[in-house]
Motif scaffolding. Structure first.
Motif, short mmCIF file in Angstrom:
data_model
loop_
_atom_site.label_atom_id
_atom_site.label_comp_id
_atom_site.label_asym_id
_atom_site.label_seq_id
_atom_site.Cartn_x
_atom_site.Cartn_y
_atom_site.Cartn_z
N TYR A 103 13.00 -33.89 9.97
CA TYR A 103 14.37 -34.02 9.47
C TYR A 103 14.95 -32.64 9.17
CZ TYR A 103 13.04 -38.90 9.07
OH TYR A 103 12.61 -40.18 9.36
N ASP A 104 16.26 -32.55 9.35
CA ASP A 104 16.95 -31.29 9.10
C ASP A 104 17.40 -31.15 7.66
OD1 ASP A 104 17.06 -30.37 11.92
OD2 ASP A 104 18.27 -32.17 12.17
N LEU A 105 17.53 -32.29 6.96
CA LEU A 105 18.14 -32.25 5.63
C LEU A 105 17.77 -33.51 4.87
CD1 LEU A 105 21.61 -30.92 4.84
CD2 LEU A 105 21.21 -33.30 4.22
N ILE A 106 17.73 -33.43 3.54
CA ILE A 106 17.47 -34.57 2.66
C ILE A 106 18.70 -34.81 1.79
CG2 ILE A 106 16.04 -35.49 0.78
CD1 ILE A 106 13.80 -33.61 1.79
N HIS A 107 19.11 -36.07 1.67
CA HIS A 107 20.17 -36.43 0.73
C HIS A 107 19.62 -37.54 -0.17
CE1 HIS A 107 24.73 -37.37 0.03
NE2 HIS A 107 24.03 -37.32 -1.10
N TRP A 118 13.24 -33.51 -4.26
CA TRP A 118 12.95 -32.14 -4.72
C TRP A 118 11.56 -31.71 -4.24
CZ3 TRP A 118 11.69 -30.97 -10.53
CH2 TRP A 118 11.50 -29.61 -10.71
N LEU A 119 10.58 -32.58 -4.38
CA LEU A 119 9.22 -32.27 -3.94
C LEU A 119 9.16 -32.09 -2.41
CD1 LEU A 119 6.10 -32.15 -4.15
CD2 LEU A 119 6.12 -34.66 -4.04
N ILE A 120 9.73 -33.05 -1.68
CA ILE A 120 9.63 -33.02 -0.23
C ILE A 120 10.46 -31.88 0.36
CG2 ILE A 120 10.09 -34.35 1.87
CD1 ILE A 120 9.28 -36.84 0.38
N ARG A 121 11.57 -31.54 -0.29
CA ARG A 121 12.39 -30.42 0.18
C ARG A 121 11.54 -29.16 0.32
NH1 ARG A 121 16.04 -27.10 -2.88
NH2 ARG A 121 14.41 -27.14 -4.49
N ASP A 122 10.71 -28.90 -0.67
CA ASP A 122 9.91 -27.68 -0.65
C ASP A 122 8.76 -27.75 0.35
OD1 ASP A 122 11.52 -26.44 -2.50
OD2 ASP A 122 10.33 -27.05 -4.23
N VAL A 126 13.60 -27.76 3.97
CA VAL A 126 14.95 -28.14 4.40
C VAL A 126 15.84 -28.23 3.17
CG1 VAL A 126 14.08 -29.41 6.40
CG2 VAL A 126 14.48 -30.63 4.24
N PRO A 127 17.16 -28.18 3.32
CA PRO A 127 18.05 -28.27 2.15
C PRO A 127 18.00 -29.65 1.50
CG PRO A 127 19.20 -27.33 4.06
CD PRO A 127 17.91 -27.89 4.56
N LEU A 128 18.21 -29.67 0.20
CA LEU A 128 18.31 -30.91 -0.57
C LEU A 128 19.72 -31.07 -1.11
CD1 LEU A 128 17.19 -33.42 -2.08
CD2 LEU A 128 16.56 -31.87 -3.96
N GLU A 404 27.27 -27.16 6.33
CA GLU A 404 27.29 -26.03 5.40
C GLU A 404 25.91 -25.80 4.79
OE1 GLU A 404 29.19 -24.91 1.01
OE2 GLU A 404 30.02 -26.60 2.17
N ALA A 405 25.25 -26.89 4.40
CA ALA A 405 23.92 -26.78 3.80
C ALA A 405 22.90 -26.25 4.81
CB ALA A 405 23.48 -28.13 3.27
N LEU A 406 23.01 -26.68 6.06
CA LEU A 406 22.08 -26.22 7.09
C LEU A 406 22.24 -24.74 7.39
CD1 LEU A 406 22.19 -29.24 9.56
CD2 LEU A 406 20.25 -28.49 8.18
#
Length: 421
Positions: A103-107, A118-122, A126-128, A404-406
């Motif tokens: 995945y490119d991003l988490i929402h 927060w955990l998986i972002r790191d 990828v951006p959270l 923007e986040a990417l």
């Protein structure tokens, strides 16, 4: 773009209006649907609550719901879900690894999902993007005297997310102000993106459609109807409407008025019986009808059948019911809290009430019940006002935000640490 949405505590496929399902469910499913139509591939991760519901549910082209097993299927209350955050995060990671998904991003949506994101972002680097929907500090500031306060543990977890998410999405400028005031959020990381409504489904009905809807509800055509739509919990204020209705009948015991409460109980030990008992204790049990939650295709008929929709919540991040009702051509009487002043044009499409005193609510309701010309004019203006809000526009702004986040260099972003205060 491939997007991992997280809605841990409630599935977007669950019927809104009961349990933990409400406006957030509609928000998640509607934005995901329109994002998928724009070419964004969306997987929504939620906790499995039934054995036979399937691991992967294909909702639309480019949109799937992934049911992750974390704890028992049943019997785990929302208050106990923090004990399953590690299990859910592990299940997400395992699922993505086994299916070779990237995945490119988490929402994330709501604080429980945010902790997992927060955990998986790191781990995924990828951006959270995080949307709180409700905040403990705000709910505690606006709760009624009989409502239970949100825990300090939840507030701390929310503070961690405010400190660590790459982007914070809020529904209104009031929510932005709340984040800054209560959580010392950095304004530069907040984006205001108003939710929408399905203005193609929620439309005014013809006189014949209204007559049919009332006949199906068992309500005489010439009776005035006030509707409440939402979860039956103190924070949503159903008790305010029932007490205001009792005051209206005290003033005029013979008026042709019915109250329709559409929704299910929410929270531990919750039951609609307490609201039936309240109506009975006030002597208006025959004037109040309780309906189970309804899917949108059926809910529109209730909005069309009502003369007024009441939204007496103690706080709303936006007020989806208010917008749906107005799109259906029905004026709204709502509390002047949260995002409702944005959702309702006071004096034009409805009336905003300061506070929750039943006498004040009775005054506001009577103002419209007693003035057919004003109520009908507000209903016509309400439909035009609601057209400003659409899920397509919300998805368009979210897609731009994701781009923007990417563009952020996640590898070079200094790690922010929660203050733990």
């Amino acid at each position: 773009m491939r997007l991992a949405m997280i809605s841990l505590h409630t599935s977007p496929l669950q019927q809104p209006g009961s349990g933990d399902a409400g406006g957030m469910n509609v928000y998640v499913l509607s934005t995901a649907t329109h994002l998928a139509r724009r070419g964004v591939e969306v997987d929504i991760f939620t906790r499995a609550t039934r054995k036979g519901q399937g691991e992967i549910v294909e909702v639309d082209p480019g949109l799937r719901v992934i049911n992750i097993v974390a704890g028992p299927y049943e019997g785990v209350s929302k208050e106990a879900l923090p004990t399953q955050l590690a299990a859910f995060a592990g299940g997400m990671l395992q699922w993505a690894h086994c299916h070779n998904e990237r995945y490119d991003l988490i929402h994330s949506h709501y604080w429980l999902s945010g902790q997992v994101g927060w955990l998986i972002r790191d781990l995924w680097r990828v951006p959270l993007v995080h949307t709180a929907h409700t905040l403990a500090a705000v709910k505690n500031a606006h709760r009624s005297a009989e409502d239970s306060p949100e825990s300090e543990a939840r507030r701390i977890c929310e503070q961690q997310l405010v400190d660590n998410a790459d982007v914070l999405v809020v529904n209104t400028e009031q929510e932005e102000a709340d984040l800054i005031h209560h959580y010392d959020a950095e304004e530069s990381r907040i984006r205001v993106i108003p939710p929408g409504a399905d203005t193609e489904l929620f439309t005014p009905g013809s006189d014949r459609a209204t007559e049919r809807a009332r006949r199906e509800l068992g309500i005489p055509l010439h009776t005035k109807v006030i509707a409440f739509v939402g979860r039956l919990q103190t924070f949503k204020g159903p008790q305010v409407l029932i007490k205001a209705a009792a005051e209206l009948f005290r003033r005029d015991p013979h008026q042709a008025l019915r109250i329709v409460m559409c929704g299910g109980p929410s929270g531990q030990h919750a039951t609609p019986e307490e609201y039936r008992q309240l109506a009975s204790s006030l002597g208006i049990e025959r004037k109040v009808r309780f309906l189970d939650p309804r899917p949108p295709a059926e809910l529109v008929a209730l909005y069309q059948a009502a003369d007024i929709v009441a939204v007496p919540s103690y706080n709303e991040s936006f007020g989806l019911v208010a917008v749906e009702a107005q799109a259906s051509g029905t004026p709204v009487v709502a509390a002047r809290v949260g995002g409702l002043p944005l959702a309702v044009a006071d004096g034009e499409t409805g009336i905003l009430v300061a506070g929750h005193d039943p006498h004040d609510w009775a005054d506001a309701l009577a103002e419209l019940l007693d003035n057919d010309e004003k109520r009908i004019a507000m209903g016509e203006a309400a439909q035009r006002w609601a057209r400003k809000f659409s899920w397509q526009a919300s998805a368009e702004k979210l897609a731009a935000l994701y781009d923007e986040a990417l563009a952020m260099d996640v590898e070079d972003c200094p790690q922010r640490h929660a203050r733990g205060d």
